[in-house]
Design a protein around this motif. Structure first.
Motif, PDB file in Angstrom:
ATOM      1  N   ASP A  42       1.275  -8.471 -17.619  1.00 17.33           N
ATOM      2  CA  ASP A  42       0.856  -9.852 -17.824  1.00 17.33           C
ATOM      3  C   ASP A  42       0.329  -9.998 -19.253  1.00 17.33           C
ATOM      4  O   ASP A  42      -0.784  -9.585 -19.569  1.00 17.33           O
ATOM      5  CB  ASP A  42      -0.222 -10.222 -16.806  1.00 17.33           C
ATOM      6  CG  ASP A  42      -0.594 -11.689 -16.832  1.00 17.33           C
ATOM      7  OD1 ASP A  42      -0.414 -12.349 -17.883  1.00 17.33           O
ATOM      8  OD2 ASP A  42      -1.069 -12.184 -15.798  1.00 17.33           O
ATOM      9  N   ARG A  43       1.165 -10.584 -20.107  1.00 18.31           N
ATOM     10  CA  ARG A  43       0.776 -10.747 -21.508  1.00 18.31           C
ATOM     11  C   ARG A  43      -0.286 -11.826 -21.684  1.00 18.31           C
ATOM     12  O   ARG A  43      -1.124 -11.732 -22.565  1.00 18.31           O
ATOM     13  CB  ARG A  43       2.023 -11.045 -22.345  1.00 18.31           C
ATOM     14  CG  ARG A  43       2.953  -9.825 -22.454  1.00 18.31           C
ATOM     15  CD  ARG A  43       4.278 -10.156 -23.095  1.00 18.31           C
ATOM     16  NE  ARG A  43       5.129 -11.018 -22.274  1.00 18.31           N
ATOM     17  CZ  ARG A  43       5.855 -10.594 -21.238  1.00 18.31           C
ATOM     18  NH1 ARG A  43       5.834  -9.318 -20.881  1.00 18.31           N
ATOM     19  NH2 ARG A  43       6.608 -11.432 -20.554  1.00 18.31           N
ATOM     20  N   LEU A  44      -0.279 -12.821 -20.839  1.00 25.20           N
ATOM     21  CA  LEU A  44      -1.256 -13.907 -20.934  1.00 25.20           C
ATOM     22  C   LEU A  44      -2.660 -13.410 -20.608  1.00 25.20           C
ATOM     23  O   LEU A  44      -3.617 -13.717 -21.317  1.00 25.20           O
ATOM     24  CB  LEU A  44      -0.854 -15.038 -19.988  1.00 25.20           C
ATOM     25  CG  LEU A  44      -1.369 -16.434 -20.290  1.00 25.20           C
ATOM     26  CD1 LEU A  44      -0.925 -16.900 -21.664  1.00 25.20           C
ATOM     27  CD2 LEU A  44      -0.875 -17.403 -19.233  1.00 25.20           C
ATOM     28  N   ALA A  45      -2.774 -12.611 -19.556  1.00 29.07           N
ATOM     29  CA  ALA A  45      -4.083 -12.084 -19.142  1.00 29.07           C
ATOM     30  C   ALA A  45      -4.421 -10.765 -19.830  1.00 29.07           C
ATOM     31  O   ALA A  45      -5.543 -10.279 -19.720  1.00 29.07           O
ATOM     32  CB  ALA A  45      -4.112 -11.892 -17.627  1.00 29.07           C
ATOM     33  N   GLY A  46      -3.434 -10.149 -20.506  1.00 29.08           N
ATOM     34  CA  GLY A  46      -3.673  -8.880 -21.169  1.00 29.08           C
ATOM     35  C   GLY A  46      -3.964  -7.752 -20.192  1.00 29.08           C
ATOM     36  O   GLY A  46      -4.818  -6.909 -20.440  1.00 29.08           O
ATOM     37  N   GLN A  47      -3.230  -7.725 -19.082  1.00 23.71           N
ATOM     38  CA  GLN A  47      -3.465  -6.690 -18.074  1.00 23.71           C
ATOM     39  C   GLN A  47      -2.156  -6.259 -17.425  1.00 23.71           C
ATOM     40  O   GLN A  47      -1.145  -6.943 -17.530  1.00 23.71           O
ATOM     41  CB  GLN A  47      -4.423  -7.173 -16.993  1.00 23.71           C
ATOM     42  CG  GLN A  47      -3.897  -8.295 -16.131  1.00 23.71           C
ATOM     43  CD  GLN A  47      -4.917  -8.783 -15.118  1.00 23.71           C
ATOM     44  OE1 GLN A  47      -6.080  -8.429 -15.167  1.00 23.71           O
ATOM     45  NE2 GLN A  47      -4.478  -9.611 -14.184  1.00 23.71           N
ATOM     46  N   THR A  48      -2.221  -5.116 -16.757  1.00 27.66           N
ATOM     47  CA  THR A  48      -1.078  -4.577 -16.027  1.00 27.66           C
ATOM     48  C   THR A  48      -1.452  -4.427 -14.565  1.00 27.66           C
ATOM     49  O   THR A  48      -2.596  -4.120 -14.241  1.00 27.66           O
ATOM     50  CB  THR A  48      -0.674  -3.199 -16.608  1.00 27.66           C
ATOM     51  OG1 THR A  48      -0.336  -3.380 -17.981  1.00 27.66           O
ATOM     52  CG2 THR A  48       0.528  -2.626 -15.887  1.00 27.66           C
ATOM     53  N   GLY A  49      -0.475  -4.641 -13.710  1.00 26.47           N
ATOM     54  CA  GLY A  49      -0.692  -4.477 -12.281  1.00 26.47           C
ATOM     55  C   GLY A  49       0.368  -3.583 -11.678  1.00 26.47           C
ATOM     56  O   GLY A  49       1.414  -3.328 -12.286  1.00 26.47           O
ATOM     57  N   GLN A  50       0.098  -3.114 -10.466  1.00 24.25           N
ATOM     58  CA  GLN A  50       1.017  -2.227  -9.755  1.00 24.25           C
ATOM     59  C   GLN A  50       1.068  -2.650  -8.297  1.00 24.25           C
ATOM     60  O   GLN A  50       0.027  -2.905  -7.686  1.00 24.25           O
ATOM     61  CB  GLN A  50       0.530  -0.779  -9.853  1.00 24.25           C
ATOM     62  CG  GLN A  50       1.328   0.227  -9.081  1.00 24.25           C
ATOM     63  CD  GLN A  50       2.632   0.627  -9.756  1.00 24.25           C
ATOM     64  OE1 GLN A  50       2.709   0.640 -10.981  1.00 24.25           O
ATOM     65  NE2 GLN A  50       3.636   0.931  -8.972  1.00 24.25           N
ATOM     66  N   LEU A  51       2.285  -2.727  -7.753  1.00 21.20           N
ATOM     67  CA  LEU A  51       2.472  -2.965  -6.330  1.00 21.20           C
ATOM     68  C   LEU A  51       3.322  -1.830  -5.784  1.00 21.20           C
ATOM     69  O   LEU A  51       4.357  -1.492  -6.363  1.00 21.20           O
ATOM     70  CB  LEU A  51       3.187  -4.292  -6.058  1.00 21.20           C
ATOM     71  CG  LEU A  51       3.431  -4.566  -4.576  1.00 21.20           C
ATOM     72  CD1 LEU A  51       3.005  -5.963  -4.192  1.00 21.20           C
ATOM     73  CD2 LEU A  51       4.883  -4.335  -4.194  1.00 21.20           C
TER      74      LEU A  51
END
Length: 137
Positions: free
Chosen positions: A19-28
């Motif tokens: 997520d470039r807007l939030a500056g974070q990465t997630g994992q599912l």
């Protein structure tokens, strides 16, 4: 070209969301199950554990319908409204989907079958992320 029977059953899924807007990465991590509902339709349900950045682990689920035609798959939301379509072979772009002012664009990679990948690039004023999902048996 892949057929409806090639997708039926349960797949392990692993998704990375950047997520470039939030500056974070997630994992599912979880499973996707394709269940035939009639001669040319699969109900798709994914279930898993989602973690965004250092946040709590959340349970996530998402249903779709995959409608197989002669040479194209039309994907709809569970309520039947249109999402996108694609040809189930090779390395292929799907049609784009507009959601308000945001645009969802997908590319599928079926070349290493029975492993495959869906890469979504979502852009617009409210969203700016890439989601890469790996499917394995």
């Amino acid at each position: 070209m892949l057929k409806i029977t090639d997708f039926e059953g349960t797949w392990q899924i692993s998704r990375v969301i950047t997520d470039r807007l939030a500056g974070q990465t997630g994992q599912l991590d979880g499973v996707a199950t394709f269940t035939r509902t009639d001669g040319n339709t699969l109900a798709y349900v994914e279930e898993g554990t989602l973690q965004l950045a250092d946040g709590p682990k959340l349970q996530a689920t998402r249903p779709y319908r995959w409608h197989f035609g002669d040479d194209v798959v039309a994907m709809t939301f569970a309520d039947g409204s249109a999402f996108h379509s694609f040809v189930p072979e090779g390395y292929v772009e799907g049609t784009e989907h507009d959601c308000g002012d945001d645009t969802y664009a997908v590319r599928y990679d079926f070349i290493p079958w029975p492993r495959w990948r869906a890469v979504w690039v979502v852009s617009g004023p409210r969203k700016d992320y890439t989601s890469v999902t790996e499917f394995t048996r």
